[in-house]
Design an enzyme around this catalytic site. Structure first.
Site, short mmCIF file in Angstrom:
data_model
loop_
_atom_site.label_atom_id
_atom_site.label_comp_id
_atom_site.label_asym_id
_atom_site.label_seq_id
_atom_site.Cartn_x
_atom_site.Cartn_y
_atom_site.Cartn_z
N CYS B 129 0.83 -1.22 0.00
CA CYS B 129 0.00 0.00 0.00
C CYS B 129 0.85 1.27 0.00
CB CYS B 129 -0.94 0.00 1.20
SG CYS B 129 -0.16 -0.44 2.77
N HIS B 249 -3.08 6.50 4.48
CA HIS B 249 -1.63 6.62 4.71
C HIS B 249 -1.16 7.99 4.21
CE1 HIS B 249 -1.49 2.53 5.82
NE2 HIS B 249 -0.83 2.00 4.82
#
Lengths: 346, 346
Positions: B129, B249
């Site tokens: 990710c 994130h």
């Protein structure tokens, strides 16, 4: 032991309270204690060593006879009253950004540049919280191996923005857990136009923006580091980010040193014995610094030390400290202790 | 429009659920849908486009006739079953780290290296990710201005560690607000020895440690970035940190490019029109990306673009994306769409 007449300006604030705790804990030689604040907080009672003090409104005449004045009541108050205190013979230790870059004002982290105190003209500046912990960790490396470049990304706690920001984080966290509405009102910057959710979020803005796209907080780290280290040619870059953490700033720091024959073990051995530093670096035991473990402690914690995989002169570190203590109150009191130790205050 | 026989392995997990949402939202041409899981979750019912499906236990024979198999059930399941699925003629899109660095397996972010799909041998890997969002932001810069160095510090959400980690963050946050005791049990790494508080904290460990002091997560970012960009000589360094954020994130990225005549405006103009990127960069309006604003969106958000003050080739960026979408489910579905678009799956 001789005692001193000490004034604390901003005595009712988050940092002022920590300063009083630290003065008490360190048993600083105080003969007379004057607690000052804005008009709004004047009249409040504060206990120090079992004795009750009434907070008075800060104004020039209150500094008559004061020898050491610890300021932490905002830049405006410092700009107005620090020169008045100095004029009356006090040595001011100022925790705001008002005088930090003034070439006539020493900017001091005792582990790094204590002797700069000798050049004071009545005012000494305490650096920005995020700067202090970084220079404590890096100065031993700079002295031994040379230092040419710093790139830092910060992970900063809300207590640096004051008691209202702590309250905002806590009440917002509760609202989100309850799936209730809330309206941000303080962070990222109380005086800026927009306010954003801090709970369960990360805000890449601390202090206002400068025209070059950097925030003042980032420029403080850049400029103050060079001044404290007496290293005008040192390359420093910073990205400052506010996190949903109450207390404890963390920093991901990349450095380039001048000596290419240094390994991780050399840096660890150096920091193991560096003043003000606690090495916490055993990956095999999952030992590394974290903000939750640094609260209430005066030290700067360093871990995750790695050699860069591409650059022989490059290293990565993770640096954590209590932003209200080494980042503010403890560094100020440490400056006061150094003034006594060096015989600068008599 | 032709429809395909699609299998989702790990259908009941956090990413598997997101994959199904994304397939539905994109109206992916599915003729037959097979939902697979561990024995523990087999038998569960899942709705897709108003129709109820029963989750079956994943085993080799279940892939007979499957054309596209989206795997997100952990590295162990992928290692065992992805080759079985491929052997039966399915093209596997694997969201685990099991095959990412295998030279026979394309590691694909469609905005960056879609044509690598043509070289598949039955298995295609979906990158980590934190890698995906970074390469989406940097590839346009690399192509136009050259790219020699990346130093990234991450600010990663707990949902990357699964549903139990989200629950741990929420219950710990509530315990701390209530001043109650709690015992960490999941983060930083479920399978590691020690567990630490994540609420109101920052943990500089994601995945386990390698002997060189880097974590696997950091090495994934370093190695995967070079593979996806076909840039073995690119210098990449990473420090990965887990935050008390549920989803989204963030990354503080420093880059050095090859062209020294580039300014911030050039980078902004480039990213304004880059595939998969949304530019959010107006400091004067306090506009910058934040995790709280990216949840549920497929894009990679970029802001805080600044030119380094010392290095003409240096730039700083702040990159944010939903780690469950572009970081996982959306990138996997996007690979499946690319397989159709390129005529690789027939």
């Amino acid at each position: 032991m001789k005692g001193y007449h000490v004034a604390v300006v901003g005595a009712t604030g988050a940092v002022g309270q920590q300063m009083l705790h630290t003065l008490e804990e360190r048993n600083f030689p105080i003969e007379k204690l004057t607690l000052l604040s804005s008009e709004r907080s004047a009249g409040k009672k504060i206990m120090y060593k079992g004795q009750e003090y009434t907070v008075e409104k800060a104004e020039p005449a209150k500094f008559d006879g004061v020898q050491i004045a610890l300021f932490s009541a905002g830049g405006g108050v410092s700009k107005e009253l620090a020169p008045e205190a100095a004029k009356r013979g006090a040595i001011v230790v100022d925790n705001t950004s008002a005088f930090r870059m003034d070439p006539n004002v020493p900017l001091v982290v005792p582990e790094v540049n204590k002797s700069d105190l000798n050049g004071h003209n009545g005012i000494i500046a305490n650096p920005n919280c995020s700067t202090i912990q970084m220079v404590v960790a890096l100065e031993p490396i700079r002295q031994k191996f040379g230092l040419s470049k710093i790139i830092v990304s910060t992970y900063q706690a809300v207590s640096g923005a004051g008691a209202a920001a702590i309250e905002e984080l806590e009440s917002q966290s509760q609202a989100i857990l309850n799936k209730e509405e809330f309206t941000p009102g303080i962070l990222p910057v109380k005086g800026d136009k927009k306010h954003y959710q801090i709970a369960f979020n990360a805000i890449p803005q601390i202090d206002k923006f400068e025209d070059n796209g950097f925030t003042f907080e980032e420029l403080k780290m850049i400029n103050e580091t060079k001044k404290i280290m007496h290293a005008p040619d040192l390359q420093v870059a910073a990205t400052c980010v506010r996190l949903p953490v109450v207390t404890g700033h963390s920093e991901s720091v990349y450095i380039e040193i001048e000596d290419e024959n240094v390994n991780v073990q050399d840096i660890k051995a150096l920091l193991q014995n560096a003043p003000g530093v606690v090495l916490q670096d055993k990956p095999e035991e999952q030992l590394y610094p974290m903000p939750a473990n640094c609260v209430g402690l005066n030290d700067v914690f360093v871990g995750r030390i790695r050699k860069d995989l591409d650059n022989k002169k490059g290293f990565h570190l993770w640096v954590v400290s209590d932003n209200l203590l080494k980042g503010a109150a403890w560094n100020s009191v440490q400056i006061a202790e150094s003034l006594v130790e060096l015989g600068i205050v008599k």
